[in-house]
Design a protein around this motif. Structure first.
Motif, mmCIF file in Angstrom:
data_model
loop_
_atom_site.group_PDB
_atom_site.id
_atom_site.type_symbol
_atom_site.label_atom_id
_atom_site.label_comp_id
_atom_site.label_asym_id
_atom_site.label_seq_id
_atom_site.Cartn_x
_atom_site.Cartn_y
_atom_site.Cartn_z
ATOM 1 N N ARG A 209 30.967 37.041 33.005
ATOM 2 C CA ARG A 209 32.123 37.905 32.766
ATOM 3 C C ARG A 209 33.266 37.451 33.661
ATOM 4 N N VAL A 210 34.431 37.410 33.067
ATOM 5 C CA VAL A 210 35.628 37.132 33.846
ATOM 6 C C VAL A 210 36.173 38.473 34.302
ATOM 7 N N MET A 211 36.190 38.649 35.604
ATOM 8 C CA MET A 211 36.685 39.880 36.208
ATOM 9 C C MET A 211 37.942 39.546 37.002
ATOM 10 N N THR A 212 38.601 40.538 37.508
ATOM 11 C CA THR A 212 39.848 40.273 38.210
ATOM 12 C C THR A 212 39.658 39.420 39.458
ATOM 13 N N THR B 69 25.198 36.198 40.089
ATOM 14 C CA THR B 69 25.860 35.061 40.719
ATOM 15 C C THR B 69 27.346 35.374 40.824
ATOM 16 N N ALA B 70 27.879 35.225 42.010
ATOM 17 C CA ALA B 70 29.311 35.418 42.216
ATOM 18 C C ALA B 70 29.903 34.064 42.584
ATOM 19 N N HIS B 71 30.997 33.753 41.990
ATOM 20 C CA HIS B 71 31.617 32.454 42.196
ATOM 21 C C HIS B 71 32.764 32.563 43.205
ATOM 22 N N GLU B 72 33.264 31.422 43.587
ATOM 23 C CA GLU B 72 34.392 31.304 44.498
ATOM 24 C C GLU B 72 34.081 31.972 45.838
ATOM 25 N N ILE C 131 44.800 52.433 36.307
ATOM 26 C CA ILE C 131 45.821 51.538 36.838
ATOM 27 C C ILE C 131 45.189 50.576 37.827
ATOM 28 N N GLY C 132 45.441 49.291 37.641
ATOM 29 C CA GLY C 132 44.901 48.280 38.545
ATOM 30 C C GLY C 132 43.417 48.103 38.330
ATOM 31 N N GLY C 133 42.745 47.603 39.343
ATOM 32 C CA GLY C 133 41.306 47.424 39.264
ATOM 33 C C GLY C 133 40.893 46.158 39.956
ATOM 34 N N SER C 134 39.678 46.181 40.485
ATOM 35 C CA SER C 134 39.217 44.987 41.184
ATOM 36 C C SER C 134 38.187 44.227 40.379
ATOM 37 N N ASP C 135 37.407 44.918 39.564
ATOM 38 C CA ASP C 135 36.362 44.238 38.813
ATOM 39 C C ASP C 135 36.002 44.994 37.559
ATOM 40 N N ALA C 136 35.463 44.243 36.647
ATOM 41 C CA ALA C 136 34.831 44.763 35.428
ATOM 42 C C ALA C 136 35.686 45.725 34.648
ATOM 43 N N ASP C 137 36.942 45.402 34.433
ATOM 44 C CA ASP C 137 37.775 46.241 33.611
ATOM 45 C C ASP C 137 37.273 46.289 32.178
ATOM 46 N N ASP C 138 36.414 45.329 31.819
ATOM 47 C CA ASP C 138 35.897 45.293 30.456
ATOM 48 C C ASP C 138 34.510 45.888 30.330
ATOM 49 N N VAL C 139 33.977 46.485 31.396
ATOM 50 C CA VAL C 139 32.639 47.084 31.329
ATOM 51 C C VAL C 139 32.756 48.491 30.825
#
Length: 128
Positions: A58-61, A85-88, A120-128
């Motif tokens: 998943r592409v998250m913010t 797995t978390a990248h970067e 408004i805004g968000g750090s992760d998983a806006d598509d969950v």
């Protein structure tokens, strides 16, 4: 299907808002600064009484991550996701789970209700 084994937690407990199954302890919160479609979400070092779904990219913010939805074992409701797995520069998330406040009850029995401003805004998983 076999008999359901549910762990009972002691202390300040976060529970499934649908069936009251114990999910996590207050002292296991790593971060309260996560957001998702329904508003606030908390990152926990460990959760219990959940099943883990299929892994997916998943592409998250905060970038691309491999995550799996987590479901309450009591009622089957999706309550959040687990970072496989978390990248970067997000490696600290690996193996940890996020519970969406909208889907759980707090230690005092409170429920988080979201309004229009919660999205408004968000750090992760806006598509969950």
């Amino acid at each position: 299907m076999g008999r359901l084994f549910v762990v009972t937690l002691q202390g300040k407990i976060y529970r499934c808002k649908h069936c009251n199954t114990h999910l996590a302890l207050y002292e296991d919160i790593v971060s309260k600064s996560f957001h998702c479609r329904h508003g606030k979400a908390y990152l926990f070092s460990k959760v219990t009484n959940v099943t883990v779904g299929e892994k997916e990219e998943r592409v998250m913010t905060t970038g691309l991550h491999t995550v799996a939805d987590i479901f309450c074992v009591g009622c089957g409701s999706i309550v959040g996701w687990k970072y496989e797995t978390a990248h970067e520069n997000q490696k600290y998330k690996e193996g940890k789970s996020v519970l969406e406040r909208f889907k759980i009850l707090g230690p005092d029995g409170s429920s988080y209700w979201f309004g229009r401003e919660a999205y408004i805004g968000g750090s992760d998983a806006d598509d969950v």
